[in-house]
Design a protein around this motif. Structure first.
Motif, mmCIF file in Angstrom:
data_model
loop_
_atom_site.group_PDB
_atom_site.id
_atom_site.type_symbol
_atom_site.label_atom_id
_atom_site.label_comp_id
_atom_site.label_asym_id
_atom_site.label_seq_id
_atom_site.Cartn_x
_atom_site.Cartn_y
_atom_site.Cartn_z
ATOM 1 N N GLY A 80 0.779 -1.218 0.000
ATOM 2 C CA GLY A 80 0.000 0.000 0.000
ATOM 3 C C GLY A 80 0.816 1.276 0.000
ATOM 4 O O GLY A 80 0.253 2.371 0.091
ATOM 5 N N GLU A 81 2.131 1.155 -0.144
ATOM 6 C CA GLU A 81 2.988 2.340 -0.100
ATOM 7 C C GLU A 81 3.282 2.872 -1.497
ATOM 8 O O GLU A 81 3.340 2.132 -2.473
ATOM 9 N N ILE A 82 3.480 4.194 -1.566
ATOM 10 C CA ILE A 82 3.799 4.892 -2.800
ATOM 11 C C ILE A 82 5.221 5.411 -2.717
ATOM 12 O O ILE A 82 5.699 5.774 -1.642
ATOM 13 N N ALA A 83 5.909 5.458 -3.845
ATOM 14 C CA ALA A 83 7.229 6.080 -3.911
ATOM 15 C C ALA A 83 7.342 6.842 -5.221
ATOM 16 O O ALA A 83 6.636 6.555 -6.191
ATOM 17 N N VAL A 84 8.227 7.813 -5.245
ATOM 18 C CA VAL A 84 8.486 8.606 -6.437
ATOM 19 C C VAL A 84 9.937 8.437 -6.839
ATOM 20 O O VAL A 84 10.835 8.520 -5.997
ATOM 21 N N ILE A 85 10.157 8.173 -8.116
ATOM 22 C CA ILE A 85 11.511 8.091 -8.673
ATOM 23 C C ILE A 85 11.707 9.335 -9.525
ATOM 24 O O ILE A 85 10.997 9.532 -10.517
ATOM 25 N N SER A 86 12.639 10.177 -9.142
ATOM 26 C CA SER A 86 12.815 11.442 -9.844
ATOM 27 C C SER A 86 14.230 11.561 -10.399
ATOM 28 O O SER A 86 15.144 10.830 -10.000
ATOM 29 N N GLY A 87 14.377 12.521 -11.316
ATOM 30 C CA GLY A 87 15.706 12.857 -11.787
ATOM 31 C C GLY A 87 16.441 13.653 -10.720
ATOM 32 O O GLY A 87 15.923 13.918 -9.629
ATOM 33 N N TYR A 88 17.626 14.068 -11.034
ATOM 34 C CA TYR A 88 18.387 14.881 -10.091
ATOM 35 C C TYR A 88 17.732 16.246 -9.925
ATOM 36 O O TYR A 88 16.875 16.622 -10.732
ATOM 37 N N PRO A 89 18.138 17.032 -8.908
ATOM 38 C CA PRO A 89 19.390 16.906 -8.190
ATOM 39 C C PRO A 89 19.345 16.076 -6.914
ATOM 40 O O PRO A 89 20.331 15.479 -6.533
ATOM 41 N N SER A 90 18.209 16.041 -6.196
ATOM 42 C CA SER A 90 18.175 15.278 -4.949
ATOM 43 C C SER A 90 16.735 15.015 -4.535
ATOM 44 O O SER A 90 15.805 15.698 -4.975
ATOM 45 N N ALA A 91 16.575 14.037 -3.642
ATOM 46 C CA ALA A 91 15.246 13.724 -3.126
ATOM 47 C C ALA A 91 14.700 14.886 -2.306
ATOM 48 O O ALA A 91 13.508 15.214 -2.379
ATOM 49 N N SER A 92 15.550 15.524 -1.503
ATOM 50 C CA SER A 92 15.085 16.646 -0.679
ATOM 51 C C SER A 92 14.650 17.826 -1.547
ATOM 52 O O SER A 92 13.682 18.525 -1.230
ATOM 53 N N PHE A 93 15.359 18.045 -2.658
ATOM 54 C CA PHE A 93 14.990 19.098 -3.595
ATOM 55 C C PHE A 93 13.599 18.831 -4.150
ATOM 56 O O PHE A 93 12.733 19.705 -4.177
ATOM 57 N N PHE A 94 13.373 17.600 -4.577
ATOM 58 C CA PHE A 94 12.067 17.226 -5.124
ATOM 59 C C PHE A 94 10.984 17.384 -4.064
ATOM 60 O O PHE A 94 9.923 17.966 -4.312
ATOM 61 N N ARG A 95 11.240 16.854 -2.881
ATOM 62 C CA ARG A 95 10.230 16.875 -1.824
ATOM 63 C C ARG A 95 9.843 18.302 -1.455
ATOM 64 O O ARG A 95 8.679 18.620 -1.257
ATOM 65 N N THR A 96 10.833 19.180 -1.384
ATOM 66 C CA THR A 96 10.568 20.571 -1.027
ATOM 67 C C THR A 96 9.717 21.269 -2.069
ATOM 68 O O THR A 96 8.721 21.929 -1.738
ATOM 69 N N HIS A 97 10.080 21.117 -3.337
ATOM 70 C CA HIS A 97 9.404 21.899 -4.365
ATOM 71 C C HIS A 97 8.095 21.274 -4.838
ATOM 72 O O HIS A 97 7.225 21.982 -5.368
ATOM 73 N N TRP A 98 7.928 19.956 -4.622
ATOM 74 C CA TRP A 98 6.647 19.340 -4.950
ATOM 75 C C TRP A 98 5.781 19.141 -3.714
ATOM 76 O O TRP A 98 4.687 18.589 -3.784
ATOM 77 N N ARG A 99 6.287 19.532 -2.553
ATOM 78 C CA ARG A 99 5.522 19.472 -1.301
ATOM 79 C C ARG A 99 5.014 18.061 -1.001
ATOM 80 O O ARG A 99 3.887 17.860 -0.557
ATOM 81 N N SER A 100 5.860 17.079 -1.268
ATOM 82 C CA SER A 100 5.493 15.699 -0.963
ATOM 83 C C SER A 100 5.553 15.470 0.548
ATOM 84 O O SER A 100 6.362 16.070 1.250
#
Length: 239
Positions: A80-100
Motif C-alpha cells: 500500500g505504499e507509494i514512492a516517487v523516482i525522480s531525476g536529479y538533483p536530490s530527493a530533498s529538492f524534489f520533496r521541497t518543491h513538490w511538497r510531498s
C-alpha cells in the motif's frame, strides 16, 4: 462489522491477491520546465500487494538501450505504499518543491540514460518499464501523447507540464495498460499541485500529484467499496 464492510474487505483482498506487486501509477514525461528537463521528469510507483517488496537495485527503462540509475540497495516498498523516482538533483529538492509528504519515499536517480518523451512527440508509443536488479520486467506502460485517437490523455495546450496519472479504479498491472484509464493532472483536482518554481527547473506550468493516488475528489463508483475498506491503510500526501 456490517455485511457491506465484509464485502468491501473481501473485494479488496481479492484485488490485492490477484494483482499483487509494484506498478507504475503516474508519469511526468513532458514537464514544462525550460532547463534540465530530463531531471525534472519523474515517475510514481505503488505497491498494490499484501507484503513489502525489496526494490533495491530496481531501475526504469525505455524503448532504447539506456536506463535510469538504480534505486539504492536495501530500499523497500511496503504494502500500500507509494514512492516517487525522480531525476536529479536530490530527493530533498524534489520533496521541497513538490511538497510531498514526509512519509512518501522519494528516490533521486540519474535519468540521463532514458528519454520518456522521445516517441510520444513523434506520434509513436513510448515504452516505460520498471525492472528489478536482475533486469526482470516488473511492470510496463506503453503510452502515447494523447493526440492520436488511442485514448491517452492529451495536453490541451501542447506545451507540456501536466503529468498523466492512473485513475484509482485501475490500480493493477493490467489496468494501467489502457489509455482511457489514465488522466491528465489538473491543479486542484485529486491533490494535483504546481511545484515551487526554481531557476527554471520546475515551473508553474508543471502539474502533478506525486505521492498521492486517491486524491480528494469523489471516487469513481467502482472504487467506493475498496475505498471504504482500505482508506485507513493507504498513504496520502499532505499539502
Amino acid at each position: 462489522m456490517s455485511r457491506i464492510a465484509v464485502a468491501a474487505l473481501a473485494l479488496l483482498g481479492l484485488a490485492l491477491t490477484a494483482h499483487g506487486g509494484v506498478i507504475l501509477t503516474e508519469i511526468m514525461y513532458n514537464p514544462h520546465s525550460v532547463s534540465w528537463t530530463n531531471g525534472a521528469k519523474w515517475v510514481e510507483i505503488y505497491n498494490n500487494g499484501t507484503s513489502a517488496v525489496d526494490i533495491g537495485g530496481w531501475y526504469l527503462d525505455d524503448n532504447y538501450p539506456g536506463k535510469s540509475g538504480a534505486l539504492p540497495a536495501g530500499a523497500s516498498l511496503a504494502a500500500g505504499e507509494i514512492a516517487v523516482i525522480s531525476g536529479y538533483p536530490s530527493a530533498s529538492f524534489f520533496r521541497t518543491h513538490w511538497r510531498s509528504a514526509w512519509n512518501v519515499q522519494v528516490f533521486a536517480v540519474d535519468f540521463t540514460g532514458i528519454d520518456l518523451d522521445e516517441n510520444p512527440h513523434s506520434g509513436d508509443k513510448q515504452r516505460l518499464q520498471l525492472k528489478n536488479s536482475s533486469g526482470v520486467v516488473i511492470d510496463t506502460v506503453e503510452y502515447y501523447d494523447g493526440n492520436d485517437g488511442r485514448g491517452w490523455p492529451a495536453d490541451p495546450y501542447g506545451q507540456g507540464g501536466p503529468s498523466i496519472y492512473l485513475l484509482p479504479a485501475y490500480l493493477t498491472a493490467t489496468g494501467n495498460d489502457v489509455g482511457s484509464h489514465w488522466a491528465l493532472s489538473v491543479a486542484g483536482k485529486r491533490w494535483a499541485v504546481n511545484p515551487t518554481a526554481i531557476n527554471g527547473f520546475y515551473t508553474s506550468g508543471d502539474i502533478g500529484s506525486p505521492g498521492d493516488i486517491w486524491g480528494v475528489s469523489a471516487p469513481e463508483p467502482a472504487t467506493l467499496l475498496l475505498l471504504s475498506a482500505g482508506a485507513l491503510l493507504l498513504p496520502r500526501r499532505r499539502a
